[in-house]
Design a protein around this motif. Sequence first.
Motif, PDB file in Angstrom:
ATOM      1  N   ASN A  50       0.805  -1.214   0.000  1.00 32.84           N
ATOM      2  CA  ASN A  50       0.000   0.000   0.000  1.00 32.84           C
ATOM      3  C   ASN A  50       0.843   1.272   0.000  1.00 32.84           C
ATOM      4  O   ASN A  50       0.313   2.367   0.217  1.00 32.84           O
ATOM      5  CB  ASN A  50      -0.942  -0.004   1.212  1.00 32.84           C
ATOM      6  CG  ASN A  50      -2.085  -0.984   1.069  1.00 32.84           C
ATOM      7  OD1 ASN A  50      -3.132  -0.660   0.520  1.00 32.84           O
ATOM      8  ND2 ASN A  50      -1.888  -2.204   1.548  1.00 32.84           N
ATOM      9  N   GLY A  51       2.152   1.121  -0.259  1.00 29.45           N
ATOM     10  CA  GLY A  51       3.018   2.280  -0.363  1.00 29.45           C
ATOM     11  C   GLY A  51       3.173   3.069   0.921  1.00 29.45           C
ATOM     12  O   GLY A  51       3.342   4.286   0.894  1.00 29.45           O
ATOM     13  N   ARG A  52       3.140   2.377   2.044  1.00 26.06           N
ATOM     14  CA  ARG A  52       3.268   3.047   3.345  1.00 26.06           C
ATOM     15  C   ARG A  52       4.469   2.487   4.098  1.00 26.06           C
ATOM     16  O   ARG A  52       4.915   1.367   3.840  1.00 26.06           O
ATOM     17  CB  ARG A  52       1.984   2.866   4.162  1.00 26.06           C
ATOM     18  CG  ARG A  52       0.765   3.481   3.486  1.00 26.06           C
ATOM     19  CD  ARG A  52      -0.542   3.089   4.135  1.00 26.06           C
ATOM     20  NE  ARG A  52      -0.627   3.524   5.521  1.00 26.06           N
ATOM     21  CZ  ARG A  52      -1.702   3.331   6.294  1.00 26.06           C
ATOM     22  NH1 ARG A  52      -2.763   2.691   5.800  1.00 26.06           N
ATOM     23  NH2 ARG A  52      -1.733   3.747   7.540  1.00 26.06           N
ATOM     24  N   ARG A  53       4.965   3.263   5.053  1.00 19.78           N
ATOM     25  CA  ARG A  53       6.164   2.841   5.782  1.00 19.78           C
ATOM     26  C   ARG A  53       5.903   2.573   7.257  1.00 19.78           C
ATOM     27  O   ARG A  53       6.712   1.915   7.911  1.00 19.78           O
ATOM     28  CB  ARG A  53       7.250   3.928   5.661  1.00 19.78           C
ATOM     29  CG  ARG A  53       7.704   4.171   4.231  1.00 19.78           C
ATOM     30  CD  ARG A  53       8.802   5.204   4.181  1.00 19.78           C
ATOM     31  NE  ARG A  53       9.972   4.789   4.935  1.00 19.78           N
ATOM     32  CZ  ARG A  53      11.029   5.569   5.145  1.00 19.78           C
ATOM     33  NH1 ARG A  53      11.050   6.803   4.674  1.00 19.78           N
ATOM     34  NH2 ARG A  53      12.058   5.116   5.819  1.00 19.78           N
ATOM     35  N   VAL A  54       4.799   3.097   7.781  1.00 21.78           N
ATOM     36  CA  VAL A  54       4.520   2.983   9.216  1.00 21.78           C
ATOM     37  C   VAL A  54       3.074   2.574   9.434  1.00 21.78           C
ATOM     38  O   VAL A  54       2.165   3.069   8.765  1.00 21.78           O
ATOM     39  CB  VAL A  54       4.799   4.320   9.946  1.00 21.78           C
ATOM     40  CG1 VAL A  54       4.428   4.223  11.419  1.00 21.78           C
ATOM     41  CG2 VAL A  54       6.262   4.724   9.796  1.00 21.78           C
ATOM     42  N   TRP A  55       2.882   1.660  10.375  1.00 21.50           N
ATOM     43  CA  TRP A  55       1.538   1.221  10.766  1.00 21.50           C
ATOM     44  C   TRP A  55       1.042   2.199  11.826  1.00 21.50           C
ATOM     45  O   TRP A  55       1.512   2.207  12.950  1.00 21.50           O
ATOM     46  CB  TRP A  55       1.625  -0.191  11.337  1.00 21.50           C
ATOM     47  CG  TRP A  55       0.311  -0.816  11.708  1.00 21.50           C
ATOM     48  CD1 TRP A  55      -0.390  -0.633  12.858  1.00 21.50           C
ATOM     49  CD2 TRP A  55      -0.440  -1.763  10.943  1.00 21.50           C
ATOM     50  NE1 TRP A  55      -1.535  -1.388  12.870  1.00 21.50           N
ATOM     51  CE2 TRP A  55      -1.583  -2.090  11.695  1.00 21.50           C
ATOM     52  CE3 TRP A  55      -0.250  -2.358   9.692  1.00 21.50           C
ATOM     53  CZ2 TRP A  55      -2.536  -2.997  11.239  1.00 21.50           C
ATOM     54  CZ3 TRP A  55      -1.199  -3.259   9.229  1.00 21.50           C
ATOM     55  CH2 TRP A  55      -2.333  -3.577   9.998  1.00 21.50           C
ATOM     56  N   ASP A  56       0.064   3.036  11.468  1.00 20.62           N
ATOM     57  CA  ASP A  56      -0.488   4.016  12.402  1.00 20.62           C
ATOM     58  C   ASP A  56      -1.656   3.389  13.154  1.00 20.62           C
ATOM     59  O   ASP A  56      -2.705   3.110  12.560  1.00 20.62           O
ATOM     60  CB  ASP A  56      -0.970   5.265  11.650  1.00 20.62           C
ATOM     61  CG  ASP A  56       0.181   6.012  11.005  1.00 20.62           C
ATOM     62  OD1 ASP A  56       1.212   6.192  11.687  1.00 20.62           O
ATOM     63  OD2 ASP A  56       0.058   6.413   9.829  1.00 20.62           O
ATOM     64  N   PRO A  57      -1.510   3.161  14.465  1.00 21.34           N
ATOM     65  CA  PRO A  57      -2.560   2.472  15.219  1.00 21.34           C
ATOM     66  C   PRO A  57      -3.880   3.244  15.254  1.00 21.34           C
ATOM     67  O   PRO A  57      -3.914   4.455  15.467  1.00 21.34           O
ATOM     68  CB  PRO A  57      -1.970   2.363  16.632  1.00 21.34           C
ATOM     69  CG  PRO A  57      -0.490   2.401  16.430  1.00 21.34           C
ATOM     70  CD  PRO A  57      -0.298   3.369  15.296  1.00 21.34           C
ATOM     71  N   THR A  58      -4.956   2.507  15.009  1.00 24.46           N
ATOM     72  CA  THR A  58      -6.332   2.985  15.141  1.00 24.46           C
ATOM     73  C   THR A  58      -7.128   1.820  15.729  1.00 24.46           C
ATOM     74  O   THR A  58      -6.630   0.685  15.778  1.00 24.46           O
ATOM     75  CB  THR A  58      -6.935   3.378  13.779  1.00 24.46           C
ATOM     76  OG1 THR A  58      -7.064   2.184  12.978  1.00 24.46           O
ATOM     77  CG2 THR A  58      -6.076   4.406  13.049  1.00 24.46           C
ATOM     78  N   PRO A  59      -8.372   2.049  16.165  1.00 24.27           N
ATOM     79  CA  PRO A  59      -9.170   0.922  16.661  1.00 24.27           C
ATOM     80  C   PRO A  59      -9.354  -0.180  15.623  1.00 24.27           C
ATOM     81  O   PRO A  59      -9.466  -1.359  15.980  1.00 24.27           O
ATOM     82  CB  PRO A  59     -10.514   1.582  17.021  1.00 24.27           C
ATOM     83  CG  PRO A  59     -10.132   2.974  17.408  1.00 24.27           C
ATOM     84  CD  PRO A  59      -9.029   3.344  16.443  1.00 24.27           C
ATOM     85  N   GLU A  60      -9.365   0.183  14.332  1.00 16.82           N
ATOM     86  CA  GLU A  60      -9.508  -0.826  13.276  1.00 16.82           C
ATOM     87  C   GLU A  60      -8.177  -1.470  12.925  1.00 16.82           C
ATOM     88  O   GLU A  60      -8.134  -2.608  12.438  1.00 16.82           O
ATOM     89  CB  GLU A  60     -10.100  -0.186  12.018  1.00 16.82           C
ATOM     90  CG  GLU A  60     -11.536   0.284  12.164  1.00 16.82           C
ATOM     91  CD  GLU A  60     -11.647   1.549  13.004  1.00 16.82           C
ATOM     92  OE1 GLU A  60     -10.681   2.358  12.989  1.00 16.82           O
ATOM     93  OE2 GLU A  60     -12.683   1.733  13.670  1.00 16.82           O
TER      94      GLU A  60
END
Length: 307
Positions: free
Chosen positions: A77-87
Amino acid sequence: MGGVAGSGKSGGINVLMGNLSACQDVVIWAIDLKRGMELQPWASCIDRLATTPDQARTMLRDAVTVLEARAEWLTANGRRVWDPTPEHPALVIIVDEYAELADDAPDAAGDTDSIARRGRAVAVTLIAATQRPTQKAMGKGAVRSQMDVRVSFRVRERKDVDLILGQGMLSAGWHAHTLNAPGKFLLSAPEHDTPRRGRAYLLTDAAVAEAAERHAATRPALDEVSRLALDEARMAPVSEPSAPVTPSQEDHAETALREALDGAPDEGLPIAHLLMITQLSRPTLYRRLAELVKSGRAVQVGYGSCN
């Protein structure tokens, strides 16, 4: 997080659990090899609790599966960091009495190293607590070197200060051996580079029970990316154990498995329970469950449980 018995380490873990359980973007896994004595009061807020070496090995292996799946998803998905959310929550693994894990499951060291080295970007975090900060327990590899947040409650010997907080910290004035009351600690972190004493709040058993009950209803589920990766890993074909199984043993195991699944509650039965009543090896049980799920005679209601 380290400190001798009676130094307040368990109180510090309770404060940590109280804060983590209030976060709706954090899934908590925990390892407590004292048969769950320390962390059982928080069980309603803990997604998975391992109380035996085998369960701990499985949990850490699953954590590596999660971090690898998340890394692949980020790349795709072209991202570098997993940003925490409830989902898409963070995954925090708390190991109470890390020295016991080093003694009883030394083969899990590779997984803990992998989590320590690669877990940050994908929000998979390892928290290790011990009252025996020996060289063997703290280790020399990635687990120790990658832990840049360190909390030392009172230690018995001066050399233990460097084992917990890092080489040279005793000489630099971090005198954890002089802490004189339960709950007092020194915190070493990138934003805390001065040896200033702090003290953990004391949470009574009643306060822990009240907090756990209040937060249990808002705990998030593991994200779909991680769940699918665990499902795939659990149901993947595996080789049979080398020890032969007699026909009578197979018949008994098959009967026990069918009766257990027929009488299973809606939320399913945990794999650990099925292993106990069937006496099958873990690979054989997973293969048999995969066959039952494929044929429609069983339903996997979540990772680690079927009915």
